[in-house]
Every structure is written in C-alpha cells, then in structure tokens.
Design a protein around this motif. Structure first.
Motif, PDB file in Angstrom:
ATOM      1  N   SER A 186       0.840  -1.089  -0.081  1.00 55.12           N
ATOM      2  CA  SER A 186       0.055   0.121   0.148  1.00 55.12           C
ATOM      3  C   SER A 186       0.815   1.215   0.005  1.00 55.12           C
ATOM      4  CB  SER A 186      -0.948   0.051   1.281  1.00 55.12           C
ATOM      5  OG  SER A 186      -0.161   0.131   2.429  1.00 55.12           O
ATOM      6  N   ARG A 187       2.260   1.100   0.089  1.00 51.11           N
ATOM      7  CA  ARG A 187       2.828   2.187   0.228  1.00 51.11           C
ATOM      8  C   ARG A 187       3.124   2.769  -1.347  1.00 51.11           C
ATOM      9  NH1 ARG A 187       6.187   2.527   4.758  1.00 51.11           N
ATOM     10  NH2 ARG A 187       7.992   3.378   3.722  1.00 51.11           N
ATOM     11  N   ILE A 189       4.867   4.778  -4.862  1.00 50.53           N
ATOM     12  CA  ILE A 189       6.145   4.878  -5.397  1.00 50.53           C
ATOM     13  C   ILE A 189       6.144   6.428  -6.351  1.00 50.53           C
ATOM     14  CG2 ILE A 189       7.388   4.221  -7.503  1.00 50.53           C
ATOM     15  CD1 ILE A 189       6.322   1.283  -6.573  1.00 50.53           C
ATOM     16  N   THR A 190       6.993   7.095  -6.137  1.00 48.49           N
ATOM     17  CA  THR A 190       6.858   8.322  -6.911  1.00 48.49           C
ATOM     18  C   THR A 190       7.783   8.579  -7.485  1.00 48.49           C
ATOM     19  OG1 THR A 190       5.784   9.455  -4.909  1.00 48.49           O
ATOM     20  CG2 THR A 190       7.268  10.964  -6.417  1.00 48.49           C
ATOM     21  N   THR A 191       7.557   9.206  -8.812  1.00 52.12           N
ATOM     22  CA  THR A 191       8.458   9.552  -9.855  1.00 52.12           C
ATOM     23  C   THR A 191       8.465  11.162 -10.045  1.00 52.12           C
ATOM     24  OG1 THR A 191       8.102   7.487 -11.221  1.00 52.12           O
ATOM     25  CG2 THR A 191       9.280   9.136 -12.381  1.00 52.12           C
ATOM     26  N   LEU A 192       9.778  11.482  -9.788  1.00 51.97           N
ATOM     27  CA  LEU A 192      10.016  12.878  -9.986  1.00 51.97           C
ATOM     28  C   LEU A 192      10.901  13.255 -11.250  1.00 51.97           C
ATOM     29  CD1 LEU A 192      10.995  13.669  -6.251  1.00 51.97           C
ATOM     30  CD2 LEU A 192       8.934  14.231  -7.503  1.00 51.97           C
ATOM     31  N   VAL A 193      10.474  14.063 -12.200  1.00 51.30           N
ATOM     32  CA  VAL A 193      11.156  14.558 -13.221  1.00 51.30           C
ATOM     33  C   VAL A 193      11.241  15.985 -13.400  1.00 51.30           C
ATOM     34  CG1 VAL A 193      10.861  14.670 -15.882  1.00 51.30           C
ATOM     35  CG2 VAL A 193       9.506  12.970 -14.466  1.00 51.30           C
ATOM     36  N   PHE A 194      12.710  16.130 -13.382  1.00 50.28           N
ATOM     37  CA  PHE A 194      13.300  17.325 -13.139  1.00 50.28           C
ATOM     38  C   PHE A 194      13.800  18.149 -14.545  1.00 50.28           C
ATOM     39  CE2 PHE A 194      13.606  15.751  -8.886  1.00 50.28           C
ATOM     40  CZ  PHE A 194      13.028  16.699  -8.041  1.00 50.28           C
ATOM     41  N   GLY A 195      12.994  19.080 -15.187  1.00 48.02           N
ATOM     42  CA  GLY A 195      13.608  19.502 -16.552  1.00 48.02           C
ATOM     43  C   GLY A 195      13.830  20.833 -16.603  1.00 48.02           C
ATOM     44  N   HIS A 196      14.246  21.224 -17.779  1.00 45.68           N
ATOM     45  CA  HIS A 196      14.688  22.630 -17.893  1.00 45.68           C
ATOM     46  C   HIS A 196      13.544  23.738 -17.520  1.00 45.68           C
ATOM     47  CE1 HIS A 196      17.403  25.728 -19.200  1.00 45.68           C
ATOM     48  NE2 HIS A 196      16.381  26.235 -19.943  1.00 45.68           N
ATOM     49  N   SER A 301       4.053   7.967   3.097  1.00 44.54           N
ATOM     50  CA  SER A 301       4.597   6.801   3.239  1.00 44.54           C
ATOM     51  C   SER A 301       4.876   6.143   1.559  1.00 44.54           C
ATOM     52  CB  SER A 301       3.283   5.968   3.590  1.00 44.54           C
ATOM     53  OG  SER A 301       3.395   4.615   3.502  1.00 44.54           O
ATOM     54  N   LEU A 302       6.275   6.272   1.686  1.00 47.58           N
ATOM     55  CA  LEU A 302       6.933   5.959   0.329  1.00 47.58           C
ATOM     56  C   LEU A 302       7.765   4.944   0.369  1.00 47.58           C
ATOM     57  CD1 LEU A 302       8.403   9.530  -1.292  1.00 47.58           C
ATOM     58  CD2 LEU A 302       6.782   7.830  -2.067  1.00 47.58           C
ATOM     59  N   SER A 303       7.845   3.879  -0.920  1.00 46.91           N
ATOM     60  CA  SER A 303       8.697   2.573  -0.872  1.00 46.91           C
ATOM     61  C   SER A 303       9.958   3.119  -1.576  1.00 46.91           C
ATOM     62  CB  SER A 303       8.193   1.629  -1.026  1.00 46.91           C
ATOM     63  OG  SER A 303       7.607   1.562  -2.385  1.00 46.91           O
ATOM     64  N   GLU A 304       9.852   4.180  -2.555  1.00 44.21           N
ATOM     65  CA  GLU A 304      10.864   4.422  -3.464  1.00 44.21           C
ATOM     66  C   GLU A 304      10.658   5.549  -4.150  1.00 44.21           C
ATOM     67  OE1 GLU A 304      14.191   1.771  -5.676  1.00 44.21           O
ATOM     68  OE2 GLU A 304      12.168   1.994  -7.001  1.00 44.21           O
ATOM     69  N   VAL A 305      11.648   6.492  -4.625  1.00 42.16           N
ATOM     70  CA  VAL A 305      11.657   7.583  -5.268  1.00 42.16           C
ATOM     71  C   VAL A 305      12.434   7.444  -6.423  1.00 42.16           C
ATOM     72  CG1 VAL A 305      12.073  10.129  -5.502  1.00 42.16           C
ATOM     73  CG2 VAL A 305      11.206   9.202  -3.378  1.00 42.16           C
ATOM     74  N   VAL A 306      11.776   7.456  -7.480  1.00 43.39           N
ATOM     75  CA  VAL A 306      12.449   7.369  -9.102  1.00 43.39           C
ATOM     76  C   VAL A 306      12.752   8.720  -9.704  1.00 43.39           C
ATOM     77  CG1 VAL A 306      12.391   6.603 -11.395  1.00 43.39           C
ATOM     78  CG2 VAL A 306      11.376   5.234  -9.593  1.00 43.39           C
ATOM     79  N   VAL A 307      14.013   9.093  -9.938  1.00 39.21           N
ATOM     80  CA  VAL A 307      14.455  10.327 -10.286  1.00 39.21           C
ATOM     81  C   VAL A 307      14.657  10.481 -11.818  1.00 39.21           C
ATOM     82  CG1 VAL A 307      15.874  12.511  -9.796  1.00 39.21           C
ATOM     83  CG2 VAL A 307      14.914  10.919  -7.887  1.00 39.21           C
ATOM     84  N   THR A 325      16.073   8.823   3.959  1.00 37.36           N
ATOM     85  CA  THR A 325      15.248   7.688   4.683  1.00 37.36           C
ATOM     86  C   THR A 325      14.613   6.749   3.818  1.00 37.36           C
ATOM     87  OG1 THR A 325      13.384   8.794   5.388  1.00 37.36           O
ATOM     88  CG2 THR A 325      15.364   8.789   6.908  1.00 37.36           C
ATOM     89  N   ILE A 326      14.749   7.087   2.412  1.00 35.57           N
ATOM     90  CA  ILE A 326      13.875   6.337   1.616  1.00 35.57           C
ATOM     91  C   ILE A 326      14.707   6.117   0.273  1.00 35.57           C
ATOM     92  CG2 ILE A 326      12.028   6.506  -0.141  1.00 35.57           C
ATOM     93  CD1 ILE A 326      10.982   9.111   1.610  1.00 35.57           C
ATOM     94  N   SER A 327      14.553   4.805  -0.151  1.00 37.17           N
ATOM     95  CA  SER A 327      15.135   4.462  -1.185  1.00 37.17           C
ATOM     96  C   SER A 327      15.068   5.248  -2.536  1.00 37.17           C
ATOM     97  CB  SER A 327      14.589   2.890  -1.722  1.00 37.17           C
ATOM     98  OG  SER A 327      15.179   2.455  -2.950  1.00 37.17           O
ATOM     99  N   THR A 328      16.058   5.528  -3.347  1.00 43.13           N
ATOM    100  CA  THR A 328      15.988   6.279  -4.380  1.00 43.13           C
ATOM    101  C   THR A 328      16.562   5.589  -5.470  1.00 43.13           C
ATOM    102  OG1 THR A 328      18.013   7.517  -4.052  1.00 43.13           O
ATOM    103  CG2 THR A 328      16.130   8.652  -3.302  1.00 43.13           C
ATOM    104  N   TYR A 329      16.060   5.708  -6.857  1.00 45.16           N
ATOM    105  CA  TYR A 329      16.446   5.066  -8.066  1.00 45.16           C
ATOM    106  C   TYR A 329      16.629   6.011  -9.258  1.00 45.16           C
ATOM    107  CZ  TYR A 329      16.477   2.226 -12.162  1.00 45.16           C
ATOM    108  OH  TYR A 329      16.859   1.502 -13.427  1.00 45.16           O
ATOM    109  N   TRP A 330      18.042   5.948  -9.481  1.00 47.55           N
ATOM    110  CA  TRP A 330      18.417   7.217 -10.620  1.00 47.55           C
ATOM    111  C   TRP A 330      18.584   6.335 -12.037  1.00 47.55           C
ATOM    112  CZ3 TRP A 330      19.396  12.133  -9.415  1.00 47.55           C
ATOM    113  CH2 TRP A 330      18.857  12.616  -7.889  1.00 47.55           C
TER     114      TRP A 330
END
Length: 388
Positions: A186-187, A189-196, A301-307, A325-330
C-alpha cells in the motif's frame, strides 16, 4: 527502383533545452542516438534560401541544417535546431511543447530517413510533460496527417506507415523499473522529473498511477535568478557552465573564467567572486522552491523515489539528503548501458559532458526499450541489452 521498407522504432524526448532521440531498425541490433537543439523558427522559404545562399558551408550534418515544409504549405518553412538558432531563434519556454512538437518530430524523421536510405514504417513514442499529456490526441492527429508526406531540406519524405503513442515524461524509466513486479504494497512509489522548463511528479500505488502534477519550477528558474543578480551574462553560456559547475560550486573550477567578461586580471577576479555569490544565492533560492513543492506533493508513506531529468542530476546531493530515509532510483544501470554503447561513444556531444548527456537520455532509452518489448513477442523480440 522503389526503396526497401524498414520498420523503425523511435522514442523522442522533446526537452526544452535539447531534443533527445533513441531509435533502432528492426533488422539491426544497434540502438542509435540523435540530439538536436530545441530552437524552431518559421520563415518564408525565400528568406531561408537567401540566408543559405549567402553563407559559406562546409559539409554540415543534416541535423544541423534541418528545415521542413508541410505538404500543403511549401512556401512557409520551419527551421529546426542548430539552423534555427543560427537564424536567431530562441527556445520558447512559455509555449506548449506539443504545439512545436510536430515540426521537431518531422525534422527527426527526415534526419533518420536520410541516414538509413530506406522508406520507413514508424513506431513512435513521444515523451510529454504530464501537464500536456491530455493534449496527446491533438498531437497524434497532427503527426498522422502530416508525417505521411512532407519535405525535409526540400526533398520529399514519404512514410509507409505510422503508429504513435505518447507517455508522460518519467514513465519510461518507471515502466522498466517495475515491469514484471507485482506491486501489492500500500506504500507509494513516486517518480520525479526535473526538467529545464518544469518539474513533474507521478505517484503510483499498487501499480496504478493515482496522482500527478506539474509545476513550472524548471532549471531555468535558477538561471533566471543568477541573471537577476549579475550583469550581462549570456543565458545559453550560463545554462551550460552552471550545470557543469554542479552544486556545490567549486570556486577554483577553471570553467568559471568563461563567464567573466573583463580582460583586466584584478577586475576578473572580482567579477568571478560576484558570479560565485550569485550562483550560490540562486541555488539556495531554487532549492527552497523545490523543497517546499516536494513537501507539499510527495506522499509521506513512500517505498521508493524514481528520479529523472537533467536538473535532477544537478540537484543530486540535495535530493539524496532530502530523501535520506527512502530508497532512490536514478537509472544508473541504464546510464551505464548508454555510456557503453558504441553508438553513444561516437555521438557528437556539441560540448555536452558525456556522463550528463547519458543521464538525460535514460528516460527515452528506457521508454524505447519498453516500446520494443511491447512490439515483439518473446520469439521475435529484438536482442537488446537490459540491466541486470
């Protein structure tokens, strides 16, 4: 003799600072790359002819001398990329990406058609900001109408067929990250997209995207702030140098000298000190905006952040601290594949740092990989490198 038809799979990331393309022919194991400047300008065909006739040319690559005409409007030309910038076009950060996307996509198809010498059947994936994803039907309708037959650098391009889909920026890396994984937690997953130009968030729960948002807090906000705090700096040069300097700034980095206009040594040192202060002030300002937005948008409540996105790499240390404190995936596994590719090693970087460009290509590369997996069944699937 009629040209042989080949099917080509293409993913185009219509970035506001760089158009990034990953493509492959179905009968070849090679994954190819193409980049073009983001500028576009409409001009009368006679004006373009006059400009081109008065300059002295060496042997330019087609992507650096690119213009297109729609089939029913041959008098009005659209110069794309380097040619558009030579005609003093500027990247319009306020215009919607999908409104200029058609001409950029036609230019990309024209460049690839010239390289391959085949008549092409196209499987096309386009990455769009989440805020423009609802415009995908308009864009796909335009592409299917105009891409069948158009002029590229005055020569006719006729496509055999075109399949087109649009996905949000950040979806390429995320789809590949979780393909084949049953997500029951139920946690979030967030994807963050940092653009110009902007920054987006895509939030998933139990494998479904449940929420998304886009803000205009792109990398250009940082550049705007530096320009406000200094005098006479060129925006294009500032974009390149500030990104390469990274965060935090090393005051002894010699590339800082490229921003100094004074020719007198003592004035140059003073000017450099003022620029460093401006950059550090702007970095604090920009991160304050980003961190406030993250606190508001990112679930607790996050299990992972995708960047994804080039500005994300610039903010690497701050983001790692923020999500300590959270897993990040690059997507570094995908970045390693790109950097190891012979086609990427031979890519003309146009002053772009190779590792930075590889990271910026990750979302498109992963989307292209996902596209191939979707197009081919297990028996006919193309052999492509996939991170372990």
């Amino acid at each position: 003799m009629a040209k042989e038809t080949q099917t080509i799979t293409i993913c185009i990331d219509l970035g506001s600072s760089l158009t990034k393309v990953v493509w492959s022919l179905d009968n070849s194991p090679d994954i190819n790359f193409l980049t073009m400047e983001p500028e576009i300008i409409e001009c009368e065909h006679g004006h373009l002819d006059t400009y081109r006739s008065k300059r002295i040319n060496l042997n330019s690559a087609s992507k650096d001398d690119a213009w297109v005409n729609l089939k029913d409007n041959k008098q009005s030309s659209f110069a794309i990329g380097f040619l558009a910038s030579a005609l003093l076009a500027e990247a319009n950060l306020k215009a919607l990406k999908y409104e200029s996307a058609l001409y950029k996509i036609l230019a990309v198809l024209g460049v690839i058609a010239e390289q391959t010498k085949f008549r092409l059947a196209i499987n096309l994936t386009i990455l769009l900001p989440w805020s423009e994803w609802n415009d995908q039907s308009k864009l796909k309708e335009q592409i299917k109408k105009e891409a069948k037959s158009f002029l590229f650098t005055g020569k006719p391009i006729n496509l055999r067929g075109l399949n087109c889909m649009c996905i949000p920026e950040g979806a390429g890396i995320t789809l590949n990250r979780y393909t084949g994984i049953l997500i029951q937690s139920s946690r979030f997953i967030t994807t963050l997209v940092f653009g110009h130009r902007n920054t987006s968030i895509l939030t998933y729960q139990r494998g479904m995207m449940i929420e998304a948002d886009t803000t205009n807090l792109g990398f250009f906000r940082l550049i705007d702030r530096i320009i406000e705090l200094t005098s006479g700096l060129d925006r294009k040069l500032l974009n390149k140098i500030v990104y390469q300097l990274g965060d935090p700034v090393n005051p002894d980095n010699p590339i800082l000298n490229q921003l100094c206009m004074s020719q007198i040594p003592q004035n140059q040192q003073r000017e450099k000190d003022e620029i460093i202060v401006a950059i550090r002030t702007a970095q604090q300002y920009y991160w304050a905006l980003i961190s406030q937005w993250l606190q508001k948008q990112v679930p607790k409540s996050l299990s992972e952040v995708v960047v994804a996105g080039g500005a994300g790499k610039y903010l690497y240390h701050r983001l790692q601290e923020h999500f300590s404190t959270i897993s990040t995936y690059w997507g570094t596994d995908w970045q390693d594949l790109i950097e190891a590719s012979p086609q990427f090693k031979n890519l003309d970087l146009h002053e772009e740092c190779r590792d930075i460009l590889a990271f910026r290509l990750v979302d498109a590369y992963a989307a292209h990989s996902y596209q191939l997996k979707s197009l081919h069944d297990s028996q006919n699937q193309k052999s492509i490198p996939t991170p372990v």
